[in-house]
Design a protein around this motif. Structure first.
Motif, PDB file in Angstrom:
ATOM      1  N   GLU A  72      35.802  38.532 -18.963  1.00 45.17           N
ATOM      2  CA  GLU A  72      36.991  39.235 -18.492  1.00 45.17           C
ATOM      3  C   GLU A  72      36.573  40.451 -17.671  1.00 45.17           C
ATOM      4  O   GLU A  72      35.750  41.249 -18.105  1.00 45.17           O
ATOM      5  N   ARG A  73      37.155  40.558 -16.479  1.00 44.87           N
ATOM      6  CA  ARG A  73      36.902  41.690 -15.576  1.00 44.87           C
ATOM      7  C   ARG A  73      35.412  41.953 -15.363  1.00 44.87           C
ATOM      8  O   ARG A  73      34.933  43.065 -15.482  1.00 44.87           O
ATOM      9  N   ASN A  74      34.679  40.873 -15.096  1.00 49.99           N
ATOM     10  CA  ASN A  74      33.250  40.937 -14.797  1.00 49.99           C
ATOM     11  C   ASN A  74      32.400  41.425 -15.979  1.00 49.99           C
ATOM     12  O   ASN A  74      31.330  41.992 -15.790  1.00 49.99           O
ATOM     13  N   LYS A  75      32.889  41.186 -17.191  1.00 52.05           N
ATOM     14  CA  LYS A  75      32.136  41.494 -18.407  1.00 52.05           C
ATOM     15  C   LYS A  75      32.181  40.281 -19.311  1.00 52.05           C
ATOM     16  O   LYS A  75      33.223  39.652 -19.478  1.00 52.05           O
ATOM     17  N   ALA A  76      31.027  39.953 -19.902  1.00 50.19           N
ATOM     18  CA  ALA A  76      30.946  38.817 -20.817  1.00 50.19           C
ATOM     19  C   ALA A  76      30.668  39.317 -22.224  1.00 50.19           C
ATOM     20  O   ALA A  76      29.819  40.189 -22.428  1.00 50.19           O
ATOM     21  N   LEU A  77      31.384  38.767 -23.172  1.00 51.15           N
ATOM     22  CA  LEU A  77      31.150  39.030 -24.584  1.00 51.15           C
ATOM     23  C   LEU A  77      30.824  37.691 -25.233  1.00 51.15           C
ATOM     24  O   LEU A  77      31.629  36.759 -25.192  1.00 51.15           O
ATOM     25  N   VAL A  78      29.626  37.588 -25.799  1.00 49.77           N
ATOM     26  CA  VAL A  78      29.184  36.373 -26.469  1.00 49.77           C
ATOM     27  C   VAL A  78      29.063  36.686 -27.956  1.00 49.77           C
ATOM     28  O   VAL A  78      28.301  37.573 -28.334  1.00 49.77           O
ATOM     29  N   LEU A  79      29.834  35.978 -28.774  1.00 50.98           N
ATOM     30  CA  LEU A  79      29.785  36.139 -30.227  1.00 50.98           C
ATOM     31  C   LEU A  79      29.374  34.810 -30.847  1.00 50.98           C
ATOM     32  O   LEU A  79      30.039  33.795 -30.621  1.00 50.98           O
ATOM     33  N   VAL A  80      28.285  34.807 -31.602  1.00 52.98           N
ATOM     34  CA  VAL A  80      27.806  33.581 -32.244  1.00 52.98           C
ATOM     35  C   VAL A  80      27.499  33.856 -33.711  1.00 52.98           C
ATOM     36  O   VAL A  80      27.196  34.987 -34.096  1.00 52.98           O
ATOM     37  N   ASP A  81      27.563  32.804 -34.526  1.00 48.54           N
ATOM     38  CA  ASP A  81      27.304  32.983 -35.951  1.00 48.54           C
ATOM     39  C   ASP A  81      25.816  33.049 -36.284  1.00 48.54           C
ATOM     40  O   ASP A  81      25.435  33.561 -37.326  1.00 48.54           O
ATOM     41  N   ALA A  82      24.965  32.538 -35.398  1.00 43.04           N
ATOM     42  CA  ALA A  82      23.521  32.582 -35.615  1.00 43.04           C
ATOM     43  C   ALA A  82      22.824  32.668 -34.264  1.00 43.04           C
ATOM     44  O   ALA A  82      23.275  32.067 -33.295  1.00 43.04           O
ATOM     45  N   LEU A  83      21.737  33.425 -34.213  1.00 46.59           N
ATOM     46  CA  LEU A  83      20.975  33.582 -32.977  1.00 46.59           C
ATOM     47  C   LEU A  83      19.534  33.897 -33.337  1.00 46.59           C
ATOM     48  O   LEU A  83      19.276  34.721 -34.203  1.00 46.59           O
ATOM     49  N   GLU A  84      18.607  33.200 -32.683  1.00 49.00           N
ATOM     50  CA  GLU A  84      17.181  33.454 -32.887  1.00 49.00           C
ATOM     51  C   GLU A  84      16.469  33.454 -31.548  1.00 49.00           C
ATOM     52  O   GLU A  84      16.642  32.523 -30.753  1.00 49.00           O
ATOM     53  N   SER A  85      15.669  34.474 -31.325  1.00 51.23           N
ATOM     54  CA  SER A  85      14.832  34.466 -30.130  1.00 51.23           C
ATOM     55  C   SER A  85      13.675  33.505 -30.402  1.00 51.23           C
ATOM     56  O   SER A  85      13.317  33.261 -31.560  1.00 51.23           O
ATOM     57  N   PRO A  86      13.086  32.926 -29.363  1.00 52.13           N
ATOM     58  CA  PRO A  86      12.012  31.940 -29.558  1.00 52.13           C
ATOM     59  C   PRO A  86      10.838  32.487 -30.380  1.00 52.13           C
ATOM     60  O   PRO A  86      10.235  31.748 -31.151  1.00 52.13           O
ATOM     61  N   GLU A  87      10.550  33.764 -30.234  1.00 50.90           N
ATOM     62  CA  GLU A  87       9.437  34.360 -30.974  1.00 50.90           C
ATOM     63  C   GLU A  87       9.701  34.368 -32.482  1.00 50.90           C
ATOM     64  O   GLU A  87       8.760  34.370 -33.271  1.00 50.90           O
ATOM     65  N   GLU A  88      10.954  34.350 -32.888  1.00 49.26           N
ATOM     66  CA  GLU A  88      11.323  34.401 -34.308  1.00 49.26           C
ATOM     67  C   GLU A  88      11.390  33.018 -34.955  1.00 49.26           C
ATOM     68  O   GLU A  88      11.445  32.911 -36.170  1.00 49.26           O
ATOM     69  N   ILE A  89      11.381  31.976 -34.162  1.00 52.84           N
ATOM     70  CA  ILE A  89      11.608  30.632 -34.690  1.00 52.84           C
ATOM     71  C   ILE A  89      10.364  30.110 -35.401  1.00 52.84           C
ATOM     72  O   ILE A  89       9.278  30.070 -34.840  1.00 52.84           O
ATOM     73  N   ASP A  90      10.559  29.705 -36.642  1.00 53.03           N
ATOM     74  CA  ASP A  90       9.526  29.084 -37.460  1.00 53.03           C
ATOM     75  C   ASP A  90       9.755  27.579 -37.405  1.00 53.03           C
ATOM     76  O   ASP A  90      10.725  27.071 -37.971  1.00 53.03           O
ATOM     77  N   MET A  91       8.895  26.858 -36.713  1.00 54.82           N
ATOM     78  CA  MET A  91       9.101  25.430 -36.497  1.00 54.82           C
ATOM     79  C   MET A  91       9.054  24.636 -37.811  1.00 54.82           C
ATOM     80  O   MET A  91       9.790  23.674 -37.962  1.00 54.82           O
ATOM     81  N   GLU A  92       8.225  25.035 -38.755  1.00 53.08           N
ATOM     82  CA  GLU A  92       8.191  24.339 -40.045  1.00 53.08           C
ATOM     83  C   GLU A  92       9.526  24.476 -40.761  1.00 53.08           C
ATOM     84  O   GLU A  92      10.042  23.513 -41.313  1.00 53.08           O
ATOM     85  N   ARG A  93      10.078  25.675 -40.733  1.00 56.28           N
ATOM     86  CA  ARG A  93      11.382  25.905 -41.360  1.00 56.28           C
ATOM     87  C   ARG A  93      12.467  25.088 -40.655  1.00 56.28           C
ATOM     88  O   ARG A  93      13.332  24.505 -41.298  1.00 56.28           O
ATOM     89  N   ALA A  94      12.411  25.048 -39.338  1.00 55.52           N
ATOM     90  CA  ALA A  94      13.397  24.276 -38.574  1.00 55.52           C
ATOM     91  C   ALA A  94      13.298  22.787 -38.913  1.00 55.52           C
ATOM     92  O   ALA A  94      14.317  22.114 -39.078  1.00 55.52           O
ATOM     93  N   LYS A  95      12.065  22.261 -39.058  1.00 53.73           N
ATOM     94  CA  LYS A  95      11.882  20.851 -39.417  1.00 53.73           C
ATOM     95  C   LYS A  95      12.449  20.565 -40.805  1.00 53.73           C
ATOM     96  O   LYS A  95      13.128  19.561 -41.015  1.00 53.73           O
ATOM     97  N   LYS A  96      12.187  21.455 -41.749  1.00 54.26           N
ATOM     98  CA  LYS A  96      12.697  21.269 -43.113  1.00 54.26           C
ATOM     99  C   LYS A  96      14.225  21.342 -43.129  1.00 54.26           C
ATOM    100  O   LYS A  96      14.882  20.575 -43.838  1.00 54.26           O
ATOM    101  N   THR A  97      14.777  22.248 -42.349  1.00 50.27           N
ATOM    102  CA  THR A  97      16.239  22.367 -42.267  1.00 50.27           C
ATOM    103  C   THR A  97      16.842  21.094 -41.697  1.00 50.27           C
ATOM    104  O   THR A  97      17.860  20.597 -42.200  1.00 50.27           O
ATOM    105  N   GLU A  98      16.222  20.545 -40.658  1.00 54.75           N
ATOM    106  CA  GLU A  98      16.746  19.309 -40.077  1.00 54.75           C
ATOM    107  C   GLU A  98      16.657  18.157 -41.064  1.00 54.75           C
ATOM    108  O   GLU A  98      17.602  17.374 -41.211  1.00 54.75           O
ATOM    109  N   GLU A  99      15.536  18.038 -41.774  1.00 51.93           N
ATOM    110  CA  GLU A  99      15.384  16.968 -42.758  1.00 51.93           C
ATOM    111  C   GLU A  99      16.446  17.089 -43.856  1.00 51.93           C
ATOM    112  O   GLU A  99      17.056  16.093 -44.251  1.00 51.93           O
TER     113      GLU A  99
END
Length: 143
Positions: A72-99
């Protein structure tokens, strides 16, 4: 290039705020892109990867869960319930979560449980995508 202001929040935690030149968010049928001067709108965000380029030319990305974007009026507001930067992502945890989510989808007792497991799996997949894109961009292949 023209700029616009963005504020990206995970629940109440700020992730990024400032001037950017472009923004892409995941939506149910792909991605939606924003540049300065975009028409005002509100759209739902689905689990996936958000991309943006800062006014300094730095390209950033993050894995996001469900939420919405308001432009709105050249401003963006992004609201999400979860957000992780790539540096914070633990691939083992992500694999276990998917399983665990896949198991939940196969053994669900009702529609609600199935949908919760489905959303958990979608968030895990968004983590994979964000980590992979980040590592490809930075020359690392430790996935």
């Amino acid at each position: 290039m023209r700029q616009f202001y963005v504020e990206i929040l995970e629940a109440d935690n700020p992730f990024y705020s400032g001037e950017i030149v472009s923004l892409r968010v995941p939506v149910s049928d792909g991605e939606y892109g924003f540049l300065a001067g975009h028409r005002d709108m509100i759209a739902p965000i689905v689990p996936g990867v958000i991309h943006f380029e800062t006014a300094d030319g730095e390209k950033k990305l993050a894995a996001v869960g469900s939420g919405f974007i308001k432009f709105e009026r050249n401003k963006a507001l992004v609201l999400v319930d979860a957000l992780e930067s790539p540096e914070e992502i633990d691939m083992e945890r992500a694999k276990k979560t998917e399983e665990k989510a896949l198991y939940g989808m196969l053994t669900n007792r009702n529609e609600r449980e199935y949908r919760l497991a489905e959303m958990s799996r979608a968030r895990a997949i968004s983590r994979y995508k964000a980590k992979k894109e980040f590592e490809e961009k930075n020359g690392s292949q430790d996935i």
